[in-house]
Motif scaffolding. Sequence first.
Motif, PDB file in Angstrom:
ATOM      1  N   UNK A 492       0.801  -1.216   0.000  1.00  0.00           N
ATOM      2  CA  UNK A 492       0.000   0.000   0.000  1.00  0.00           C
ATOM      3  C   UNK A 492       0.833   1.265   0.000  1.00  0.00           C
ATOM      4  N   UNK A 493       2.108   1.165   0.315  1.00  0.00           N
ATOM      5  CA  UNK A 493       2.941   2.373   0.335  1.00  0.00           C
ATOM      6  C   UNK A 493       3.326   2.811  -1.074  1.00  0.00           C
ATOM      7  N   UNK A 494       3.171   1.902  -2.047  1.00  0.00           N
ATOM      8  CA  UNK A 494       3.564   2.216  -3.404  1.00  0.00           C
ATOM      9  C   UNK A 494       2.344   2.341  -4.302  1.00  0.00           C
ATOM     10  N   UNK A 495       2.499   3.072  -5.393  1.00  0.00           N
ATOM     11  CA  UNK A 495       1.421   3.156  -6.369  1.00  0.00           C
ATOM     12  C   UNK A 495       1.489   1.948  -7.290  1.00  0.00           C
ATOM     13  N   UNK A 641     -10.570   0.991 -19.900  1.00  0.00           N
ATOM     14  CA  UNK A 641      -9.532   0.370 -20.700  1.00  0.00           C
ATOM     15  C   UNK A 641      -8.220   1.127 -20.761  1.00  0.00           C
ATOM     16  N   UNK A 642      -8.082   2.201 -19.970  1.00  0.00           N
ATOM     17  CA  UNK A 642      -6.875   3.020 -20.028  1.00  0.00           C
ATOM     18  C   UNK A 642      -6.026   2.819 -18.769  1.00  0.00           C
ATOM     19  N   UNK A 643      -4.732   3.060 -18.910  1.00  0.00           N
ATOM     20  CA  UNK A 643      -3.816   2.893 -17.790  1.00  0.00           C
ATOM     21  C   UNK A 643      -3.949   4.040 -16.789  1.00  0.00           C
ATOM     22  N   UNK A 644      -3.869   3.685 -15.504  1.00  0.00           N
ATOM     23  CA  UNK A 644      -3.915   4.675 -14.426  1.00  0.00           C
ATOM     24  C   UNK A 644      -2.916   4.297 -13.345  1.00  0.00           C
ATOM     25  N   UNK A 645      -2.322   5.302 -12.758  1.00  0.00           N
ATOM     26  CA  UNK A 645      -1.552   5.100 -11.534  1.00  0.00           C
ATOM     27  C   UNK A 645      -2.493   5.312 -10.356  1.00  0.00           C
ATOM     28  N   UNK A 646      -2.392   4.427  -9.366  1.00  0.00           N
ATOM     29  CA  UNK A 646      -3.251   4.556  -8.185  1.00  0.00           C
ATOM     30  C   UNK A 646      -2.467   4.161  -6.947  1.00  0.00           C
ATOM     31  N   UNK A 647      -2.702   4.881  -5.859  1.00  0.00           N
ATOM     32  CA  UNK A 647      -2.115   4.518  -4.572  1.00  0.00           C
ATOM     33  C   UNK A 647      -3.183   3.799  -3.755  1.00  0.00           C
ATOM     34  N   UNK A 648      -2.895   2.573  -3.372  1.00  0.00           N
ATOM     35  CA  UNK A 648      -3.845   1.795  -2.572  1.00  0.00           C
ATOM     36  C   UNK A 648      -3.695   2.191  -1.111  1.00  0.00           C
ATOM     37  N   UNK A 649      -4.778   2.760  -0.533  1.00  0.00           N
ATOM     38  CA  UNK A 649      -4.720   3.235   0.851  1.00  0.00           C
ATOM     39  C   UNK A 649      -5.385   2.270   1.830  1.00  0.00           C
ATOM     40  N   UNK A 650      -6.176   1.321   1.302  1.00  0.00           N
ATOM     41  CA  UNK A 650      -6.803   0.333   2.181  1.00  0.00           C
ATOM     42  C   UNK A 650      -7.269  -0.837   1.327  1.00  0.00           C
ATOM     43  N   UNK A 658      -8.560   3.453  -3.341  1.00  0.00           N
ATOM     44  CA  UNK A 658      -7.423   4.157  -3.929  1.00  0.00           C
ATOM     45  C   UNK A 658      -7.573   5.669  -3.768  1.00  0.00           C
ATOM     46  N   UNK A 659      -6.449   6.320  -3.507  1.00  0.00           N
ATOM     47  CA  UNK A 659      -6.422   7.777  -3.378  1.00  0.00           C
ATOM     48  C   UNK A 659      -4.967   8.245  -3.447  1.00  0.00           C
ATOM     49  N   UNK A 660      -4.553   8.887  -4.550  1.00  0.00           N
ATOM     50  CA  UNK A 660      -5.370   9.257  -5.704  1.00  0.00           C
ATOM     51  C   UNK A 660      -5.368   8.166  -6.763  1.00  0.00           C
ATOM     52  N   UNK A 661      -6.162   8.415  -7.828  1.00  0.00           N
ATOM     53  CA  UNK A 661      -6.138   7.584  -9.027  1.00  0.00           C
ATOM     54  C   UNK A 661      -6.002   8.538 -10.204  1.00  0.00           C
ATOM     55  N   UNK A 662      -4.945   8.369 -10.969  1.00  0.00           N
ATOM     56  CA  UNK A 662      -4.577   9.353 -11.992  1.00  0.00           C
ATOM     57  C   UNK A 662      -4.401   8.679 -13.342  1.00  0.00           C
ATOM     58  N   UNK A 663      -5.035   9.247 -14.370  1.00  0.00           N
ATOM     59  CA  UNK A 663      -4.833   8.760 -15.729  1.00  0.00           C
ATOM     60  C   UNK A 663      -3.448   9.155 -16.226  1.00  0.00           C
ATOM     61  N   UNK A 664      -2.741   8.208 -16.831  1.00  0.00           N
ATOM     62  CA  UNK A 664      -1.348   8.469 -17.226  1.00  0.00           C
ATOM     63  C   UNK A 664      -1.109   8.064 -18.679  1.00  0.00           C
ATOM     64  N   UNK A 665      -0.102   8.697 -19.251  1.00  0.00           N
ATOM     65  CA  UNK A 665       0.379   8.345 -20.587  1.00  0.00           C
ATOM     66  C   UNK A 665       1.886   8.118 -20.498  1.00  0.00           C
ATOM     67  N   UNK A 666       2.365   7.057 -21.117  1.00  0.00           N
ATOM     68  CA  UNK A 666       3.787   6.724 -21.078  1.00  0.00           C
ATOM     69  C   UNK A 666       4.474   7.191 -22.353  1.00  0.00           C
ATOM     70  N   UNK A 667       5.427   8.079 -22.203  1.00  0.00           N
ATOM     71  CA  UNK A 667       6.248   8.520 -23.332  1.00  0.00           C
ATOM     72  C   UNK A 667       7.479   7.627 -23.382  1.00  0.00           C
TER      73      UNK A 667
END
Length: 889
Positions: A492-495, A641-650, A658-667
Amino acid sequence: FQSFQNIGEEKNFVFLSKEIEPSSVLETAPLSNDLKKELAWNKFSGPNFTESYCWPPAAGGYDVVAISRQGNDPLLYIPPVLTLLQLKSTYQALPNTTGVCIYMRTSLIVCPGWKKAKLVFVLLKTYGRKGRRDLLHPVLIILGQNKEAASRVKIQGCEVVVTTLYSLLRLLEQKHWLLSRLCHLILDEIEVLFSDAAEQVFTVLDCYKKATAQARQNPRHQIIAVGTQWNKHMTHLVKEFMNDPYIVITVTEEAAICGNVQQVVQPCMNSNKITELLKILDFTHKNLQKVMVFTDSVSEVEMIHKALKNNSIVSLKKHKESKCNASCVLERWRKMPSSGTPVVLVLTDDCLEPLGITDATCVIHFSFPSLRVFGQRLQSMAGNFCALRKDSSIAQEHSKAKSVILLTENSSCHAPEILGYLQHAEAEIPQELRDLTARVLESEEDKKLSRPLCASLKTFGICKNRTACPDRHQINLSIDMAQNIPDEMIKTAESVLIVPLHIVHATNYFGRIVKLKRDPYAVLTGEMKDYFKVPEHRISVNTVKKSAFYALYEGYFCHRVQVVDIPVKEEEKSVSEVTIEYIDEGRTSQVKSDQLLHLPARFQSLPPQAVEFIVCRVKPIDNEIEWNPKVSDHIRQKIKGKLHHAKIVHTLGRTAWVDPMVGVVHLSSVKVWINEYSIRSEILSTGLGTDNPEHLAEIQKLCRHVQVLDCAENLEDFVKEDTDGLEKMSSPQDMSGQDSSSENCNTSGTSPCGKPPHNFLIFKLEFKLGAKTHCASCHPGIMWFQDNETVTLRVKILSAADTKCRFSKEKVVFSASSGEKLYLADLQLQETILAEKSTCVIKDTEAVIVLAKEKPGAWCKLLKNKNIHVSLDFEHWEESEQESSFSVG
């Protein structure tokens, strides 16, 4: 004014402020011919009993208040309002700024939420037609907190505006002139509006009152309020904002609140009910009242009648076995008060309707009633319900009618519904009824353990109506603590990188946790695709079994699925329709059984990949309990269907908050991830979501509670497993004379009987279960005393929270938290108790547990094994004449 009407074999009750000629047939109802045709075309079966009284005054343009069990049905008001809107002759023509005359006939329907507003809008569109031609142009307005949205609303040319209370307030900030053109104001589910936002409702009513006072040429104005319950705010609505309204109430217990019937709850022991009844009758005897005593058995009628006779109280009795018929009893009922003698009639519930009594002044509920029976009993006082008068104050309207409920320890069955009624009636409620209801609700919650965990509780941290909610609100370890949890959920400490695949609503999704380097699911799908490319490998299943895993080929994709339901009617068919779950996506669907393919064992070795994700700290605005579809649709299009970074808090089983949950794009060219959007911010930007800071804390509280219970439930098995080894470490000694401390958090020492004390076992259990249980080892101090029928335990604990007390025949398990400490007492009783009659009451400085003995008599000791934390409470001890020696524990 009251009225009873027979409709077929059913006797219906109606309480009216003014006489109304009901219209019970659609052909003769005061509606337009076009509307009658539309109702008939849509197979409308009414008007029902309430509609037959509500439609005539509403269609006549009068103010109306209607309270009914069907009070949430918009057809109580839609047909008469539509009829009025179709008659231009009933409205005043006023010139607009260009000099052209327009008819001022706008209606405003205020609903408690967006879902109800949408239903009303659909009904208006359905019935506001003539053939294929629209006769009505309604508009649905749901506004969020974005101010610019209100300025863009167009309402010119529409006859009916449907909205919610908070949307209306936002609209009025931009279009304050709206109420000045309003002819009909309808308040839908008025009791919900008042309970959620009484101040805001009266703000709207004040504005409407001022607008109508300033309106030119005094056009027609009407207020209609419909609902299922009466409350104190209704009185203010009627007196301050309505013009001599027609009040129609078809629920007896709600009419009793309107009629100011005094409600009294009298706690007593079941064995002492007759004595309590005599005390009540001694008080009423002085007032020459007409008293009815209701019970549910013939034997109790005879017992009460005999007791009254022995105490020189003249009474009548009526039950199905009595010789005296209804007319004989009714004649004596009418004659006795005129002779200066108070009359008491003791009867069973099934005898009330044949008697038809409505002039009783006091009803005593000797047997505890259900809410339905309670209402039937109150009908016997309907003639003494007060009528609301505009020129009188509430304090001056004292009803002669009084209802007294005898509450005993055996009254648990219907306690929650009676408590709910008394609360909205604002009656005085004794603590005994609250405690009894709490135990019943706890028992009802235990019956829901096999149900899913409440979705609202998970999504928002709260369930607004736990009593009516069919799902559970406590953790069931066997269901919630799933096996094969992905390792990434524990970190949970990592996204983590996730892909939402099935969107339930704006903050609840199912999807997968993705590994960038050799994702096992990606490997599996590749292998399955290659395997099922070969037609010979697509082997249909002959017999489908529930819970079994299969493959489902859809287009170019092959999915792993599990059968979750086979309807009974489909089991005998060769090709049946079954419900399946896509175990790597989380969604469910129905398919024909012949579509399912055999899934080789090597494709079943990877555990199901679907994980439930819940976005924290955001909820719908305006106390809504569901997300507006606009928000959910926006999020679905944004994230599926899109990739997101999320931090699992519980986490809880396969559910991750999850908090936060962020839509991401990989360059890939520069090996950088770019954040595109935050889900929470996207929701807030719609104006239909707001902050929910308590969400995560409520979820953690729920799970912390179960950690204590988990320790308690596992303790017994652990004791059986490790007692022998632990006894070797202990030193038996007689400690019966030791004083009991208020608590003990040490992890060493022995019990008086030579076995390790409970706090040592809990410490050992912690070590065995692992650090994640966070189970504390504090045992509260307990003092006990007894009488012939009960044993009372006083558990010393300050400001107890998260309390739980489980009773079984020979055992009591108490758990609670106080500050940062968790407490647990697992007590093996020497004698047996009646678990269903035992109680636990939480007070400021202690918890009081009362155990009902299975067999009356003195216990020589409380526990099978001595416990250094349990001692006698000598201050409350009642010693018998022949003193006996009792063990401390």
